[in-house]
Design an enzyme around this catalytic site. Structure first.
Site, PDB file in Angstrom:
ATOM      1  CE  LYS A   1      -4.006  -2.249   0.604  1.00  0.00           C
ATOM      2  NZ  LYS A   1      -3.576  -3.670   0.588  1.00  0.00           N
TER       3      LYS A   1
HETATM    4  C1  LIG Z   1      -4.157  -4.782   0.131  1.00  0.00           C
HETATM    5  C2  LIG Z   1      -3.328  -5.979   0.101  1.00  0.00           C
HETATM    6  C3  LIG Z   1      -3.555  -7.001  -0.830  1.00  0.00           C
HETATM    7  C4  LIG Z   1      -4.716  -6.965  -1.805  1.00  0.00           C
HETATM    8  O1  LIG Z   1      -4.562  -5.977  -2.776  1.00  0.00           O
HETATM    9  P1  LIG Z   1      -5.831  -5.469  -3.595  1.00  0.00           P
HETATM   10  O2  LIG Z   1      -5.331  -4.340  -4.409  1.00  0.00           O
HETATM   11  O3  LIG Z   1      -6.828  -5.022  -2.564  1.00  0.00           O
HETATM   12  O4  LIG Z   1      -6.336  -6.603  -4.385  1.00  0.00           O
HETATM   13  C5  LIG Z   1      -2.693  -8.072  -0.833  1.00  0.00           C
HETATM   14  N1  LIG Z   1      -1.675  -8.171   0.042  1.00  0.00           N
HETATM   15  C6  LIG Z   1      -1.439  -7.214   0.947  1.00  0.00           C
HETATM   16  C7  LIG Z   1      -0.312  -7.388   1.903  1.00  0.00           C
HETATM   17  C8  LIG Z   1      -2.244  -6.080   1.012  1.00  0.00           C
HETATM   18  O5  LIG Z   1      -1.989  -5.141   1.910  1.00  0.00           O
END
Ligand SMILES: *Cc1c(COP(=O)(O)O)cnc(C)c1O
Length: 492
Positions: free
Chosen positions: A109
């Site tokens: 993120k």
């Molecule tokens: C948010 C997240 C995901 C999923 O990603 P999306 O874009 O919501 O599909 C996978 N792994 C981690 C560690 C995340 O923080």
């Protein structure tokens, strides 16, 4: 280039789309026409992360000047990351792992949320917005901390984060509740992630609340992955990864590269699809789910059905039954018909289920849906450690396990990029349980020390800094009380 809502013909500029997050009609903003890369892959392979980011993002954020966009990029991708490569690619056990966890909160993120505040403030300035921007967000764990870290003490903004109080890892929770910054507000909700997300969406769509806020000189904006200010920075690292492999001689220009993405809200894998639409030679998009396999079922049956038991897994950021960003793909395969898309989304919100037509399904050929059970995920963490002494976090392990199943099932040996979305230090308990069950009795921080010894990697700053940090956020509320919590914090 303009952006259009997936639920009407409303068009806005990129900066307006960033400011609004969601469209007023409940739709998501999508580019009116998919742009194409205007630099060759060879040229891009000689650029660093920031330069690639500019070449990609300029295609989507066309109302930003070169100077504005470069300022945003330079403020985001700096020494907040623990490597100048920003997103390194490593080869392990026959596949390439794109490590997106070198930012401040050691999860992917950070890739988008370290730039979003700069994009938002620039967008506000461009549109003569005088109101204070209130970021309202629901998190399944990682978004919350990354958004808090991005927005803390940014002038002209406040940030409110709701998380499911029993649905995030202890480390994730500690990261959020110790967040500094007078403009930050963190609340645990008595419910799961979907409850949090539904509550937040309701507030976004409440005209009465919008009026109250506006009278107090505030307006909502979203840091969730539906914001195109999150989506566009995520396209960058696919182009970056491909061009690193090109430069290293692992790929020839034009050779396809599959991607395997651990998926929850469908933002990350959608960005890979956008990269493909922009001309990056992406082959299959392997959508990896955990036991909340709603997307697996969707890709394999054409029916999206959220009426099922919600499972808490070791990959909590993927414990999601409504993948918001999927709406953008539905809109595309519905022939960019707002009407058809809206009908399906209304069925989803009323009945929790919809089915797409055969025509639409035929357009999903680029996607492969797979899932991994908890046992398979732990097994993959263990087998990777045995083979390579490389430690996968549970989310990445889901993608890696699904990739193994994909290989077995299809025999497709196209070079594959597995997107590594979190540091194993963020999920030490599940990781260490998978590698060495004898660690069961240890505390989370002891586990981090043990992981450090076993893997020969350094404990990241993100973990070191919360070891002794005081808890600053203790609020908890019911789903019904989310709105009053917001009003209290804002004093409206
Ligand atoms: C948010 C997240 C995901 C999923 O990603 P999306 O874009 O919501 O599909 C996978 N792994 C981690 C560690 C995340 O923080």
């Amino acid at each position: 280039m303009k952006y259009r809502s997936t639920r009407s013909n409303l068009e806005v500029t990129a900066s307006q789309a960033i400011l609004k997050g969601l469209s007023d009609d409940g739709g998501l903003f999508v580019p009116v026409k998919a742009p194409s890369l205007d630099r060759s892959l060879e040229e891009l392979s000689n650029m660093d992360y920031r330069q690639v980011a500019y070449e990609v993002m300029k295609l989507y954020l066309t109302d930003f000047t070169e100077e504005e966009l470069k300022n945003c990029i330079n403020s985001a991708y700096d020494d907040k990351f623990d490597t100048p490569q920003i997103a390194p690619v490593v080869k392990k056990d026959g596949a390439y792992y794109l490590e997106l966890f070198h930012g401040k909160t050691i999860a992917f993120k950070d890739m988008a949320l370290s730039i979003l505040p700069h994009l938002l403030i620039t967008s506000a300035r461009k549109n003569q917005v005088k109101n204070q921007i209130v970021i309202l967000t629901a998190t399944s764990g990682d978004t919350g901390k990354a958004a808090l870290a991005g927005f803390a003490d940014v002038p002209g903004t406040k940030i409110i984060v709701f998380y499911p109080k029993d649905g995030v890892s202890p480390i994730q929770k500690l990261q959020m509740v110790t967040q500094k910054g007078d403009n930050t507000f963190v609340v645990g909700v008595d419910g799961n992630f979907d409850d949090c997300q539904t509550g937040v969406k309701k507030m976004f769509h409440d005209p009465q609340l919008a009026k109250t806020l506006s009278e107090a000189g505030c307006q909502f904006s979203s840091a969730n992955s539906i914001n195109i200010g999150r989506l566009t920075p995520q396209i960058v690292y696919y182009v970056y990864a491909y061009t690193r492999l090109l430069k290293a001689g692992e790929l020839k220009a034009g050779e396809p590269m599959n991607v395997a993405v651990p998926t929850g809200n469908f933002g990350n894998i959608l960005a890979a699809y956008y990269a493909k639409l922009a001309g990056l030679p992406v082959g299959k998009l392997i959508c990896a789910s955990n036991e909340n396999r709603v997307l697996y079922d969707f890709f394999n049956t054409g029916t999206y059905d959220r009426n099922r038991e919600f499972v808490l897994t070791s990959s909590p950021s993927m414990d999601i039954l409504i993948s918001s960003n999927l709406e953008r793909l539905i809109y595309l395969i519905a022939g960019e018909s707002a009407e058809k898309n809206t009908a399906l989304m209304e069925r989803l919100s009323k009945e929790g289920v919809y089915s797409i037509t055969e025509d639409m399904r035929a357009k999903l050929n680029d996607f492969y849906g797979g899932y991994a059970t908890e046992e398979e995920t732990a097994g993959r963490i263990g087998s990777m450690y045995q083979k390579e002494r490389y430690v996968l976090d549970p989310h990445t392990a889901v993608a890696s396990a699904v990739y193994e199943k994909y290989l077995d099932g299809t025999g497709d040996h196209t070079k594959t990029l597995i997107v590594s979305t979190a540091s194993p230090y963020k999920f030490t308990r599940s990781v260490m349980n998978a590698i060495d069950p004898a660690c069961k009795e240890m505390t989370d921080f002891e586990l981090a020390d043990r992981l450090c010894e076993m893997s020969g990697t350094e404990i990241p700053e993100a973990i070191r800094e919360i070891r002794n940090a005081p808890v600053r956020h203790r609020s908890v509320c019911s789903v019904e009380d989310m709105e009053s919590a917001v009003k209290n914090f804002l004093g409206v």
